[in-house]
Design a protein around this motif. Structure first.
Motif, PDB file in Angstrom:
ATOM      1  N   UNK A   1       3.720   3.859   2.310  1.00  0.00           N
ATOM      2  CA  UNK A   1       3.552   2.662   2.066  1.00  0.00           C
ATOM      3  C   UNK A   1       3.018   2.189   0.887  1.00  0.00           C
ATOM      4  N   UNK A   2       3.459   2.615  -0.209  1.00  0.00           N
ATOM      5  CA  UNK A   2       2.696   2.495  -1.271  1.00  0.00           C
ATOM      6  C   UNK A   2       2.025   1.356  -1.943  1.00  0.00           C
ATOM      7  N   UNK A   3       2.688   0.114  -1.443  1.00  0.00           N
ATOM      8  CA  UNK A   3       2.098  -1.184  -1.747  1.00  0.00           C
ATOM      9  C   UNK A   3       1.490  -1.846  -0.594  1.00  0.00           C
ATOM     10  N   UNK A   4       0.856  -1.084   0.214  1.00  0.00           N
ATOM     11  CA  UNK A   4       0.058  -1.513   1.307  1.00  0.00           C
ATOM     12  C   UNK A   4      -1.095  -2.726   0.958  1.00  0.00           C
TER      13      UNK A   4
ATOM     14  N   UNK B   1      -4.531   5.118   1.846  1.00  0.00           N
ATOM     15  CA  UNK B   1      -3.696   4.480   2.637  1.00  0.00           C
ATOM     16  C   UNK B   1      -2.348   4.324   2.107  1.00  0.00           C
ATOM     17  N   UNK B   2      -1.803   5.018   1.161  1.00  0.00           N
ATOM     18  CA  UNK B   2      -0.452   4.766   0.924  1.00  0.00           C
ATOM     19  C   UNK B   2       0.639   5.516   1.495  1.00  0.00           C
ATOM     20  N   UNK B   3       0.237   6.479   2.498  1.00  0.00           N
ATOM     21  CA  UNK B   3       0.975   6.921   3.482  1.00  0.00           C
ATOM     22  C   UNK B   3       0.068   7.009   4.660  1.00  0.00           C
ATOM     23  N   UNK B   4       0.976   7.491   5.817  1.00  0.00           N
ATOM     24  CA  UNK B   4       0.441   7.706   7.059  1.00  0.00           C
ATOM     25  C   UNK B   4       1.359   8.738   7.892  1.00  0.00           C
TER      26      UNK B   4
END
Lengths: 110, 111
Positions: free
Chosen positions: B24-27, B68-71
């Motif tokens: 979620x690169x654009x979180x 937070x760009x991934x999980x």
């Protein structure tokens, strides 16, 4: 553990008929939703409901659809003049901070 | 609305740990990461939600790096009953917003 319940679990109807799908949200939740999932496809948002009015709806939720909270516990989705393409699983959800989904009603329009 | 990307499918065996990564690169700053599980012909079931670092409950763990760009959803010692579709969603206030589900990750657990 509280859960969302839905009735009926299955509904078969003839094209052109009206159906009402019923949901009992979790008792202290204030936000209610309907989603649908056509077989093999994604879960799609239909409508959200808060404070006795629609708060958000998708393009799918046209004049054929309506929602109501007839009393303090039930939340209904009415589909008028059903079409073949309305055949899907319909999920109710309710939330306070997190959305919890019901088991769904499988609607088959013949 | 941050777009999430996750693998279409994964295979595992009973007893293994399964890690499903979501991008979620654009979180947005206020977005939380939420995971749902769906069995065939059933409604999506909330699994876990987090903002950053690590969250653990009785079902799974959620690892979120500092950017937070991934999980990563971690399912310990999966069983056949964990075969399902897993959805990653990124939202501010999931309790009040319409959820947009993608195609999810179809996890198949073999004996």
């Amino acid at each position: 553990e509280p859960e969302v319940t839905q009735t009926p679990s299955h509904q078969v109807t003839q094209m052109g008929q009206e159906v009402i799908l019923r949901c009992v949200p979790i008792s202290n939740h204030l936000y209610f939703y309907w989603y649908r999932q056509i077989l093999g496809q994604k879960v799609e948002f239909l409508v959200s409901f808060y404070n006795n009015e629609i708060s958000e709806k998708s393009e799918i939720f046209d004049d054929q659809f309506s929602v109501e909270r007839p009393d303090g516990s039930n939340f209904t989705l009415k589909i008028r003049s059903t079409k073949l393409e309305d055949s899907a699983m319909y999920f109710c959800a309710s939330s306070s901070e997190t959305q919890y989904f019901g088991p769904g009603t499988r609607l088959l329009v013949l | 609305l941050a777009k999430t990307t996750q693998p279409i499918s994964m295979d595992s065996y009973e007893g293994q740990e399964v890690n499903i990564t979501c991008s979620h690169n654009n979180i947005a700053t206020n977005d939380y990461i939420t995971w749902y599980q769906q069995f065939p012909s059933q409604g999506p079931r909330f699994i876990i939600q987090g903002y950053k670092t690590k969250v653990t409950n009785e079902v799974a763990s959620l690892f979120i790096p500092a950017d937070r760009k991934s999980s990563t959803l971690s399912l310990p010692r999966v069983s056949l009953s964990d075969t399902a579709v897993y959805y990653c969603l990124s939202y501010m206030d999931t309790g009040r917003r319409a959820l947009t589900f993608g195609s999810g990750t179809r996890l198949q657990v073999q004996p």
